[in-house]
Design a protein around this motif. Structure first.
Motif, short mmCIF file in Angstrom:
data_model
loop_
_atom_site.label_atom_id
_atom_site.label_comp_id
_atom_site.label_asym_id
_atom_site.label_seq_id
_atom_site.Cartn_x
_atom_site.Cartn_y
_atom_site.Cartn_z
N THR A 99 0.83 -1.21 0.00
CA THR A 99 0.00 0.00 0.00
C THR A 99 0.86 1.26 0.00
OG1 THR A 99 -1.78 -1.16 1.16
CG2 THR A 99 -1.81 1.24 1.26
N ARG A 100 1.91 1.24 0.79
CA ARG A 100 2.78 2.42 0.91
C ARG A 100 3.93 2.44 -0.09
NH1 ARG A 100 3.08 3.29 7.47
NH2 ARG A 100 1.01 4.22 7.63
N LYS A 101 4.04 1.37 -0.86
CA LYS A 101 5.10 1.25 -1.87
C LYS A 101 6.48 1.50 -1.25
CE LYS A 101 2.02 2.64 -5.62
NZ LYS A 101 0.79 2.58 -4.87
N THR A 102 6.75 0.76 -0.16
CA THR A 102 8.02 0.87 0.55
C THR A 102 8.31 -0.45 1.26
OG1 THR A 102 9.25 2.11 2.23
CG2 THR A 102 6.92 1.78 2.65
N ASP A 103 9.56 -0.67 1.59
CA ASP A 103 9.92 -1.83 2.39
C ASP A 103 9.90 -1.52 3.88
OD1 ASP A 103 10.28 -3.61 0.30
OD2 ASP A 103 12.38 -3.07 0.01
N PHE A 104 9.72 -0.24 4.23
CA PHE A 104 9.81 0.20 5.62
C PHE A 104 8.53 -0.13 6.40
CE2 PHE A 104 9.29 3.76 8.75
CZ PHE A 104 10.33 3.40 9.59
N ILE A 105 8.69 -0.81 7.50
CA ILE A 105 7.61 -1.03 8.47
C ILE A 105 8.03 -0.29 9.72
CG2 ILE A 105 6.33 -2.71 9.85
CD1 ILE A 105 5.77 -3.04 6.88
N ASN A 106 7.24 0.72 10.12
CA ASN A 106 7.66 1.53 11.26
C ASN A 106 7.36 0.84 12.59
OD1 ASN A 106 4.99 2.32 12.10
ND2 ASN A 106 4.99 3.87 10.49
N ASN A 107 7.91 1.41 13.64
CA ASN A 107 7.83 0.81 14.97
C ASN A 107 6.41 0.68 15.50
OD1 ASN A 107 10.56 0.34 15.18
ND2 ASN A 107 10.98 2.21 16.32
N PHE A 108 5.51 1.55 15.07
CA PHE A 108 4.12 1.45 15.52
C PHE A 108 3.55 0.09 15.12
CE2 PHE A 108 -0.46 2.14 14.60
CZ PHE A 108 -0.90 2.38 15.89
N TRP A 109 3.72 -0.27 13.85
CA TRP A 109 3.19 -1.55 13.37
C TRP A 109 3.94 -2.72 13.98
CZ3 TRP A 109 -1.30 -0.39 11.90
CH2 TRP A 109 -1.55 0.82 11.26
N ARG A 110 5.23 -2.56 14.15
CA ARG A 110 6.04 -3.63 14.77
C ARG A 110 5.60 -3.87 16.22
NH1 ARG A 110 9.86 -5.34 11.50
NH2 ARG A 110 10.54 -4.02 9.78
N ALA A 111 5.22 -2.81 16.93
CA ALA A 111 4.74 -2.96 18.30
C ALA A 111 3.36 -3.61 18.33
CB ALA A 111 4.71 -1.61 19.00
N LEU A 112 2.48 -3.20 17.44
CA LEU A 112 1.13 -3.77 17.41
C LEU A 112 1.13 -5.25 17.03
CD1 LEU A 112 -1.11 -1.05 15.75
CD2 LEU A 112 -0.95 -1.66 18.16
N ALA A 113 2.20 -5.70 16.40
CA ALA A 113 2.27 -7.09 15.93
C ALA A 113 2.25 -8.11 17.05
CB ALA A 113 3.51 -7.28 15.05
N PHE A 114 2.40 -7.66 18.32
CA PHE A 114 2.30 -8.61 19.44
C PHE A 114 0.91 -9.22 19.49
CE2 PHE A 114 0.17 -5.20 21.64
CZ PHE A 114 -0.61 -5.82 22.61
N ASP A 115 -0.08 -8.53 18.88
CA ASP A 115 -1.47 -9.01 18.81
C ASP A 115 -1.90 -8.90 17.35
OD1 ASP A 115 -4.30 -9.14 18.73
OD2 ASP A 115 -4.48 -8.28 20.73
N ALA A 116 -1.87 -10.01 16.64
CA ALA A 116 -2.14 -10.00 15.20
C ALA A 116 -3.52 -9.43 14.87
CB ALA A 116 -2.00 -11.41 14.63
N GLY A 117 -4.50 -9.70 15.71
CA GLY A 117 -5.85 -9.17 15.47
C GLY A 117 -5.90 -7.66 15.61
N LEU A 118 -5.26 -7.13 16.65
CA LEU A 118 -5.20 -5.69 16.85
C LEU A 118 -4.44 -5.03 15.70
CD1 LEU A 118 -5.65 -3.15 18.61
CD2 LEU A 118 -3.53 -3.76 19.82
N LEU A 119 -3.35 -5.64 15.29
CA LEU A 119 -2.56 -5.14 14.16
C LEU A 119 -3.44 -5.04 12.91
CD1 LEU A 119 0.18 -4.45 12.74
CD2 LEU A 119 0.43 -6.93 12.40
N ALA A 120 -4.15 -6.10 12.59
CA ALA A 120 -4.98 -6.13 11.38
C ALA A 120 -6.11 -5.11 11.46
CB ALA A 120 -5.54 -7.54 11.17
N ARG A 121 -6.80 -5.05 12.60
CA ARG A 121 -7.91 -4.09 12.74
C ARG A 121 -7.42 -2.65 12.62
NH1 ARG A 121 -8.94 -7.58 16.88
NH2 ARG A 121 -8.29 -6.09 18.50
N THR A 122 -6.29 -2.37 13.25
CA THR A 122 -5.77 -1.00 13.23
C THR A 122 -5.32 -0.62 11.83
OG1 THR A 122 -5.10 -1.27 15.54
CG2 THR A 122 -4.13 0.58 14.33
N TRP A 123 -4.63 -1.52 11.15
CA TRP A 123 -4.19 -1.25 9.78
C TRP A 123 -5.39 -1.05 8.86
CZ3 TRP A 123 -1.15 0.89 6.65
CH2 TRP A 123 -1.14 0.57 5.30
#
Length: 134
Positions: free
Chosen positions: A28-52
């Motif tokens: 979507t962002r046309k980049t390889d960069f995943i910022n720390n916000f998404w990396r932190a949310l990844a502790f809960d895959a459901g929360l990550l998906a809903r937030t994204w």
């Protein structure tokens, strides 16, 4: 310091739901960069998906408000909510979408004025004029 572990790409590869969101963020962002916000949310895959999905539904779709202005609004709300991370990340996004130094200064002036007048109105408990009632 984060209160949760930031997920690495290697770890994300082992969790299909997280990998799928990271892949979608990159596409979507046309980049390889995943910022720390998404990396932190990844502790809960459901929360990550809903937030994204929520962010994508508001910030990446065509609408009446252009992408730079959306980012500037996000900066203003982030300042009001004292979210340093979002102030930095969305200021960078607004600049990437064309916000110049003069626009940034004007945005900060508006945020400062709104904060001041909001506090005055709240402190004085001024009733809303009937003409402003929607």
């Amino acid at each position: 310091m984060a209160t949760v572990k930031l997920m690495s790409d290697a770890e994300a590869e082992t969790i299909p739901a997280v990998k799928a969101v990271f892949d979608d963020i990159r596409a979507t962002r046309k980049t390889d960069f995943i910022n720390n916000f998404w990396r932190a949310l990844a502790f809960d895959a459901g929360l990550l998906a809903r937030t994204w999905e929520g962010l994508k539904a508001v910030m990446t779709v065509p609408g009446e408000i252009d992408p730079k202005t959306r980012e500037m609004i996000y900066v203003a709300v982030s300042i009001a909510n004292s979210c340093s991370y979002c102030v930095h990340s969305h200021t960078a996004q607004a600049k990437a979408k064309g916000m110049g130094a003069a626009e940034h200064a004007e945005l900060l002036s508006i945020v400062a004025l709104a904060a001041q007048t909001n506090h005055l109105v709240t402190g004085m408990q001024i009733p809303v004029d009937p003409e402003f009632q929607l």
